[in-house]
Design an enzyme around this catalytic site. Structure first.
Site, short mmCIF file in Angstrom:
data_model
loop_
_atom_site.label_atom_id
_atom_site.label_comp_id
_atom_site.label_asym_id
_atom_site.label_seq_id
_atom_site.Cartn_x
_atom_site.Cartn_y
_atom_site.Cartn_z
N TYR A 163 50.62 -39.77 46.64
CA TYR A 163 49.63 -38.78 46.19
C TYR A 163 50.26 -37.40 46.02
CZ TYR A 163 50.07 -37.46 51.03
OH TYR A 163 50.61 -37.06 52.24
N GLY A 164 51.54 -37.28 46.35
CA GLY A 164 52.16 -35.95 46.38
C GLY A 164 53.36 -35.86 45.46
N THR A 165 54.48 -35.44 46.04
CA THR A 165 55.68 -35.18 45.24
C THR A 165 56.34 -36.44 44.72
OG1 THR A 165 57.07 -35.15 47.22
CG2 THR A 165 56.16 -33.04 46.51
N LEU A 166 55.89 -37.62 45.19
CA LEU A 166 56.48 -38.88 44.71
C LEU A 166 55.81 -39.40 43.44
CD1 LEU A 166 56.92 -40.78 48.12
CD2 LEU A 166 58.76 -39.84 46.70
N GLU A 207 60.57 -39.26 54.16
CA GLU A 207 59.30 -38.61 54.54
C GLU A 207 59.26 -38.25 56.04
OE1 GLU A 207 57.52 -37.49 52.32
OE2 GLU A 207 57.84 -38.72 50.57
N1 PCA Z 1 55.40 -37.40 49.38
C1 PCA Z 1 54.52 -38.46 49.73
C2 PCA Z 1 53.66 -37.88 50.77
C3 PCA Z 1 53.53 -36.47 50.39
C4 PCA Z 1 54.72 -36.23 49.52
O1 PCA Z 1 55.03 -35.22 48.96
C5 PCA Z 1 53.70 -38.85 48.52
O2 PCA Z 1 53.96 -38.36 47.41
O3 PCA Z 1 52.77 -39.64 48.67
#
Ligand code: PCA
Length: 164
Positions: free
Chosen positions: A15-18, A90
């Site tokens: 949900y984030g930077t991935l 992570e």
């Molecule tokens: N990386 C993981 C968790 C938050 C982040 O930046 C993601 O993208 O789900």
């Protein structure tokens, strides 16, 4: 002998930077880290607070179900090598914990399991990186539904390499 079919696969909701188009997406596409394949866009079945926190402006989904928004993201199928890479990247278990979450499928684009692709609106499960080890003020930060490192919030994400 281990044929490719016996490599264990897992599903992870990011949900984030991935996510695709976000600063760490390339790490999932790097073959040296393992394999990742997009299955679907999805959102969490329950609401969670997704905040941008800390001096590096890192997105965190706080493990506080019922608060915030139904968070949008993507489901990937990953092999054990990629899962181990992501756990390490992570900072599991200090920074994030990898837990299971119930999701609602928005659009299934990847390979189907038993012949058919799950329909929009169907429910599935995957791992995600959420946290219970957050600072006391984090639940009162602005909550996002759909993280974008380059969004109007102006909180620039500091990549791992630029932190000291
Ligand atoms: N990386 C993981 C968790 C938050 C982040 O930046 C993601 O993208 O789900």
């Amino acid at each position: 002998m281990c044929l490719p079919s016996c490599i264990h696969m897992a599903r992870i909701f990011v949900y984030g930077t991935l996510k695709k188009g976000q600063p760490n997406y390339y790490r999932m596409m790097e073959r040296a880290n393992g394999r990742a394949e997009l299955l679907a866009s999805a959102c969490t079945a329950q609401k969670y607070p997704l905040v941008i926190a800390g001096e590096h402006n890192i997105p965190f989904l706080l493990n506080l179900p019922g608060q915030g928004h139904r968070v949008q993201g993507e489901i990937y199928e990953v092999d054990d090598k990629m899962l181990a890479f992501l756990d390490d990247f992570e900072g599991v278990p200090a920074m994030y914990q990898r837990t299971r979450v119930t999701l609602e499928v928005k659009e299934w684009v990847g390979k189907a399991e038993a012949g058919e692709r799950p329909a929009a609106g169907s429910v599935t499960e995957a791992f995600l990186y959420s946290t219970t080890t957050y600072r006391p003020d984090w639940p009162s930060l602005t909550r996002y539904e759909n993280y974008d490192a380059h969004g109007a919030h102006g909180l620039r994400y500091a990549s791992r390499e630029e932190r000291d």
